[in-house]
Scaffold this motif. Structure first.
Motif, PDB file in Angstrom:
ATOM      1  N   SER A  77      11.368  -5.798   2.849  1.00  0.00           N
ATOM      2  CA  SER A  77      10.876  -4.443   2.602  1.00  0.00           C
ATOM      3  C   SER A  77      10.024  -4.500   1.343  1.00  0.00           C
ATOM      4  O   SER A  77      10.269  -5.301   0.445  1.00  0.00           O
ATOM      5  N   GLU A 101       9.594 -11.437  10.079  1.00  0.00           N
ATOM      6  CA  GLU A 101       8.835 -12.613  10.447  1.00  0.00           C
ATOM      7  C   GLU A 101       9.706 -13.503  11.316  1.00  0.00           C
ATOM      8  O   GLU A 101      10.817 -13.866  10.928  1.00  0.00           O
ATOM      9  N   HIS A 112       5.415 -16.084   2.157  1.00  0.00           N
ATOM     10  CA  HIS A 112       4.708 -15.826   3.400  1.00  0.00           C
ATOM     11  C   HIS A 112       3.566 -16.826   3.544  1.00  0.00           C
ATOM     12  O   HIS A 112       3.353 -17.674   2.680  1.00  0.00           O
ATOM     13  N   THR A 167       6.632  -0.410   3.420  1.00  0.00           N
ATOM     14  CA  THR A 167       6.757  -1.052   4.721  1.00  0.00           C
ATOM     15  C   THR A 167       8.062  -1.825   4.837  1.00  0.00           C
ATOM     16  O   THR A 167       8.658  -2.215   3.828  1.00  0.00           O
ATOM     17  N   ALA A 222       9.317  -5.177   7.273  1.00  0.00           N
ATOM     18  CA  ALA A 222       8.706  -6.156   8.165  1.00  0.00           C
ATOM     19  C   ALA A 222       9.692  -7.253   8.537  1.00  0.00           C
ATOM     20  O   ALA A 222      10.692  -7.473   7.855  1.00  0.00           O
ATOM     21  N   GLN A 253       9.558  -5.718  -3.875  1.00  0.00           N
ATOM     22  CA  GLN A 253       9.833  -6.417  -2.619  1.00  0.00           C
ATOM     23  C   GLN A 253      11.255  -6.951  -2.614  1.00  0.00           C
ATOM     24  O   GLN A 253      11.756  -7.428  -3.632  1.00  0.00           O
ATOM     25  N   SER A 311       4.522 -11.722  12.617  1.00  0.00           N
ATOM     26  CA  SER A 311       5.005 -10.739  11.660  1.00  0.00           C
ATOM     27  C   SER A 311       4.837  -9.355  12.261  1.00  0.00           C
ATOM     28  O   SER A 311       3.765  -9.024  12.775  1.00  0.00           O
ATOM     29  N   LEU A 312       5.889  -8.548  12.227  1.00  0.00           N
ATOM     30  CA  LEU A 312       5.845  -7.174  12.703  1.00  0.00           C
ATOM     31  C   LEU A 312       6.167  -6.264  11.527  1.00  0.00           C
ATOM     32  O   LEU A 312       7.232  -6.395  10.915  1.00  0.00           O
ATOM     33  N   SER A 313       5.244  -5.377  11.191  1.00  0.00           N
ATOM     34  CA  SER A 313       5.395  -4.516  10.017  1.00  0.00           C
ATOM     35  C   SER A 313       5.450  -3.056  10.431  1.00  0.00           C
ATOM     36  O   SER A 313       4.591  -2.587  11.183  1.00  0.00           O
ATOM     37  N   LEU A 339       3.959   0.411  14.187  1.00  0.00           N
ATOM     38  CA  LEU A 339       4.232  -1.002  13.971  1.00  0.00           C
ATOM     39  C   LEU A 339       2.945  -1.777  14.213  1.00  0.00           C
ATOM     40  O   LEU A 339       2.214  -1.480  15.148  1.00  0.00           O
ATOM     41  N   ILE A 367       1.397  -5.881  14.502  1.00  0.00           N
ATOM     42  CA  ILE A 367       1.819  -7.254  14.735  1.00  0.00           C
ATOM     43  C   ILE A 367       0.707  -8.203  14.313  1.00  0.00           C
ATOM     44  O   ILE A 367      -0.449  -8.023  14.691  1.00  0.00           O
ATOM     45  N   THR A 368       1.050  -9.211  13.521  1.00  0.00           N
ATOM     46  CA  THR A 368       0.091 -10.229  13.130  1.00  0.00           C
ATOM     47  C   THR A 368       0.644 -11.608  13.463  1.00  0.00           C
ATOM     48  O   THR A 368       1.844 -11.770  13.708  1.00  0.00           O
TER      49      THR A 368
END
Length: 338
Positions: free
Chosen positions: A53, A124, A24, A120, A122, A41, A77-79, A102, A104-105
């Motif tokens: 995940s 990307e 990441h 979580t 996620a 992970q 990124s959406l987690s 959710l 979002i970054t």
């Protein structure tokens, strides 16, 4: 696939920091549990898109302006929070998240995420696949989104199912699954932006363009997909449609043709589809006439569909099962990157 139990307790947190730095955008990590850190992970490679995940002990993720200047992969990124809680701090907002939220970054915006022990899922997505102007990116980043209804629920269900059991999928399914994820994320962004009160006209126009692009991707197989039918489906004139695409890198028709050719090119290189006739692949992606497909393909890529398929399949046979520095997730046909 990573499990902290496979690493000596004193080395776990440092290994986790190194692992995230490889998979990441670089971040500063802190944890009160660093002396005996617990985490796991799985990262699934879906072509341009990455789904992962994870479950990990309480920690703080921090991405600073200096880090962004040094390295920015330019992704959203959406987690999805499955358990535990998190709180995000950005320059323009601060938001708390609970299970089934959710968040979002963006790797291009400074952030600080505080999490309890969290599980979580996620995704990307490269920004190039979801081109949002800076002012619109600020509207979606940090916005609280429920995963229990609407577009948030659709995306959450897909990601949860995909990561829960990737075994039925083959490596060649990766890019196709990545396209599905991208479409769902684009639809979610459009929903978030449309829901904002008193949005200026230019924001509505950009949101409409994003929604139209998602519509085009979903209907590439339809030979009747034209500027006229697209405009009618969105209750606008063809002139309005062309004005929306004025700032894009291609006209509406050229954009459709490029996406169709890219999709066909992926299928031609897919070993799992080697027995499918080229004309069937062309028809699948909206080229009902083989001659038109061959001519457009040669113009775009400087070779014929037949030659490209032959070269791609020959290259695949030559490489065999070589996967460079990659692992296969246990029981999974998809690739898990470490």
């Amino acid at each position: 696939m990573f499990r902290s139990a496979e690493v000596p307790a004193a080395e776990r947190f440092d290994y986790w920091v190194e692992l995230l730095g490889r998979t990441h955008a670089p971040m500063e990590l802190r944890s009160d549990c660093a002396d005996d850190f617990r985490a796991s992970q799985r990262v699934l490679d879906l072509g341009a898109v990455t789904v992962w995940s994870a479950a990990f002990a309480p920690q703080v993720f921090r991405r600073t302006p200096k880090m962004i200047r040094q390295s920015d992969p330019e992704t959203y990124s959406l987690s999805l929070v499955l358990s535990g809680t998190a709180a995000g701090v950005w320059r323009h907002r601060e938001t708390a998240y609970k299970p089934q939220d959710l968040f979002i970054t963006s790797t291009s915006l400074p952030s600080e995420i505080h999490s309890t022990g969290v599980a979580t899922v996620a995704v990307e997505v490269p920004k190039a696949l979801l081109p949002l102007p800076r002012d619109m990116a600020a509207r979606v980043v940090g916005a609280p989104v429920s995963a229990q209804e609407g577009m948030g629920a659709l995306l959450a269900q897909f990601l949860t199912q995909l990561t829960a059991d990737p075994a039925p999928y083959q490596p060649s399914d990766g890019p196709r699954l990545g396209t599905v994820v991208t479409d769902l994320v684009a639809a979610l962004f459009a929903h978030i932006l449309d829901a904002g009160p008193c949005l200026p006209p230019e924001t509505h126009q950009r949101t409409l363009t994003l929604r139209i692009k998602s519509f085009i991707r979903k209907h590439l197989h339809d030979p009747q997909l034209t500027p006229t039918t697209i405009a009618a489906a969105h209750h606008i004139s063809t002139g309005h449609l062309h004005r929306l695409f004025r700032d894009e890198d291609a006209t509406v028709a050229a954009w459709i043709r490029r996406l169709r050719l890219e999709a066909a090119r992926r299928d031609l290189a897919d070993p799992a589809l080697h027995a499918v006739p080229i004309h069937a692949i062309a028809t699948r992606w909206g080229f009902p006439r083989a001659a038109d497909f061959t001519r457009a393909y040669r113009t775009a890529y400087g070779t014929t569909p037949t030659d490209h398929r032959h070269q791609a399949l020959h290259s695949h046979e030559r490489l065999g099962a070589s996967t460079a520095v990659q692992l296969t997730a246990p029981g999974s046909g998809l690739t898990a990157r470490r």
